[in-house]
Design a protein around this motif. Structure first.
Motif, mmCIF file in Angstrom:
data_model
loop_
_atom_site.group_PDB
_atom_site.id
_atom_site.type_symbol
_atom_site.label_atom_id
_atom_site.label_comp_id
_atom_site.label_asym_id
_atom_site.label_seq_id
_atom_site.Cartn_x
_atom_site.Cartn_y
_atom_site.Cartn_z
ATOM 1 N N ASN A 62 -8.097 10.354 -2.346
ATOM 2 C CA ASN A 62 -7.583 8.973 -1.819
ATOM 3 C C ASN A 62 -8.217 8.587 -0.472
ATOM 4 O OD1 ASN A 62 -6.566 6.644 -1.069
ATOM 5 N ND2 ASN A 62 -4.495 7.184 -1.823
ATOM 6 N N LYS A 63 -9.569 7.885 -0.251
ATOM 7 C CA LYS A 63 -9.867 7.638 1.021
ATOM 8 C C LYS A 63 -9.332 6.339 1.755
ATOM 9 C CE LYS A 63 -12.928 10.893 0.003
ATOM 10 N NZ LYS A 63 -12.878 12.248 0.785
ATOM 11 N N GLU A 64 -8.589 5.863 1.132
ATOM 12 C CA GLU A 64 -7.813 4.873 1.613
ATOM 13 C C GLU A 64 -6.935 4.964 2.856
ATOM 14 O OE1 GLU A 64 -5.229 2.623 -0.970
ATOM 15 O OE2 GLU A 64 -6.948 2.025 -2.369
ATOM 16 N N GLY A 65 -6.724 6.325 3.225
ATOM 17 C CA GLY A 65 -5.872 6.750 4.245
ATOM 18 C C GLY A 65 -6.598 6.746 5.708
ATOM 19 N N PHE B 283 0.891 -1.160 0.059
ATOM 20 C CA PHE B 283 0.249 0.166 -0.092
ATOM 21 C C PHE B 283 0.925 1.330 0.122
ATOM 22 C CE2 PHE B 283 0.460 -1.436 4.571
ATOM 23 C CZ PHE B 283 0.589 -0.005 5.059
ATOM 24 N N HIS B 284 0.328 2.383 -0.651
ATOM 25 C CA HIS B 284 1.044 3.727 -0.498
ATOM 26 C C HIS B 284 -0.273 4.742 -0.352
ATOM 27 C CE1 HIS B 284 3.711 1.157 -3.101
ATOM 28 N NE2 HIS B 284 4.624 1.909 -2.815
ATOM 29 N N THR B 285 -0.013 5.295 0.604
ATOM 30 C CA THR B 285 -1.070 6.301 0.746
ATOM 31 C C THR B 285 -0.541 7.721 1.114
ATOM 32 O OG1 THR B 285 -2.617 4.436 1.743
ATOM 33 C CG2 THR B 285 -3.210 6.607 2.186
ATOM 34 N N ASN B 286 -1.326 8.677 0.624
ATOM 35 C CA ASN B 286 -1.149 10.142 1.075
ATOM 36 C C ASN B 286 -2.225 10.745 1.475
ATOM 37 O OD1 ASN B 286 -0.042 12.765 1.109
ATOM 38 N ND2 ASN B 286 0.836 12.666 -0.883
ATOM 39 N N CYS C 227 -3.883 7.202 8.539
ATOM 40 C CA CYS C 227 -2.716 7.807 7.753
ATOM 41 C C CYS C 227 -2.600 9.248 8.260
ATOM 42 C CB CYS C 227 -2.511 7.462 6.429
ATOM 43 S SG CYS C 227 -1.089 7.900 5.707
ATOM 44 N N GLU D 241 3.924 3.907 3.503
ATOM 45 C CA GLU D 241 4.171 2.942 2.472
ATOM 46 C C GLU D 241 4.326 1.698 3.332
ATOM 47 O OE1 GLU D 241 7.004 1.108 -0.839
ATOM 48 O OE2 GLU D 241 7.209 2.992 -0.059
ATOM 49 N N ALA E 190 2.258 10.326 4.659
ATOM 50 C CA ALA E 190 1.911 9.424 3.803
ATOM 51 C C ALA E 190 2.759 8.300 4.157
ATOM 52 C CB ALA E 190 2.748 10.340 2.295
#
Length: 278
Positions: A16-19, A7-10, A68, A73, A71
């Motif tokens: 980007n709602k994955e954070g 995963f990569h989240t900023n 998150c 990873e 950012a």
């Protein structure tokens, strides 16, 4: 293995709602290695800060969420503990037995981080293969063992403290570790007892009180469970598997397998092949 994700989240990316992930659970256990960034994992009243080099273990069916902050990873691996090799089962269950909270965390040393990262990449590559080869099982087993050993190495000081406070419980855990590590070799209950300076009868009673079955029955069940797994995931000959899980002869293996499973090893293998095609 259920799945593995790099995963990569900023959090600055508003699209980007994955954070930020709402409260959820999954039927598989989770191992997450954070490589970069900063965040947190929460379950109930527990809030665990996650930093680079942290390896987190989350039990199956636990309702949790994560966020998150910077950012980040990393890798998240989901596994079904009943489908993993014997020693990995022990390492995972022992971690949760010793847990200070539902979400576990180990802060790894630089060397351990490299080993864990390599293991995650190996597992991801192997899981991505369309066709598994005869070594796939060993690669996945070695990768998972590396991750779980990295966790235990990172928390060994806490485990030593717990052992001093609960010596009898630690004795049983040490015996279980010996069994899971060496079930494929000739194992005598008398030797397990001697390792802890106990008579065989006293050791057997303490083991049964804590585990619920005798040491001999535990070893046999472990060997049969591992044989069932190998019969499903590999094309190794039955005679080879019998030796690999610790039986002195294929005839003895056949006899014990039928008694515990209700069918022959080949019938079990064919049943698994049929189910996978449906």
């Amino acid at each position: 293995m259920d799945c593995i994700v790099n995963f990569h989240t900023n959090p600055s990316n508003k699209e980007n709602k994955e954070g930020q992930f709402q409260l959820h659970s999954h039927s598989s256990a989770e191992l997450t290695l954070l490589i970069k960034g900063e965040g947190y994992y929460s379950a109930g009243e527990q809030n665990v800060i996650a930093l680079p080099g942290d390896l987190l273990l989350i039990p199956a069916n636990l309702k949790h969420c994560y966020g998150c902050i910077r950012a980040w990873e990393g890798y998240s691996l989901h596994i079904y503990d009943q489908n993993i090799p014997s020693y990995c089962q022990y390492l995972l269950s022992h971690a949760f037995t010793q847990r200070p909270g539902p979400i576990l965390k180990a802060s790894l040393t630089p060397g351990a981080i490299e080993r864990a990262l390599t293991a995650m990449r190996q597992i991801r590559e192997e899981c991505g293969r369309e066709e598994k080869n005869e070594y796939s099982y060993d690669v996945l087993r070695n990768g998972l063992e590396t991750l779980l050993l990295a966790y235990h190495t990172g928390t060994c000081d806490k485990i030593i403290e717990a052992a001093l406070e609960h010596p009898e419980e630690q004795m049983i855990q040490d015996a279980l570790k010996d069994i899971h590590q060496n079930y494929h070799m000739p194992l005598k209950v008398s030797d397990l007892a001697a390792n802890h300076y106990l008579s065989e009868s006293i050791f057997r009673k303490k083991f049964m009180d804590r585990v619920g079955v005798s040491p001999k029955q535990y070893i046999i069940t472990l060997r049969i469970d591992e044989a069932k797994r190998l019969l499903h995931i590999s094309r190794k000959p039955v005679e080879f598997i019998a030796t690999e899980v610790g039986f002195s002869s294929s005839s003895r293996f056949h006899e014990v397998f039928v008694k515990h499973v209700g069918m022959t090893p080949m019938e079990w293998r064919r049943q698994g092949q049929t189910n996978s095609c449906q």
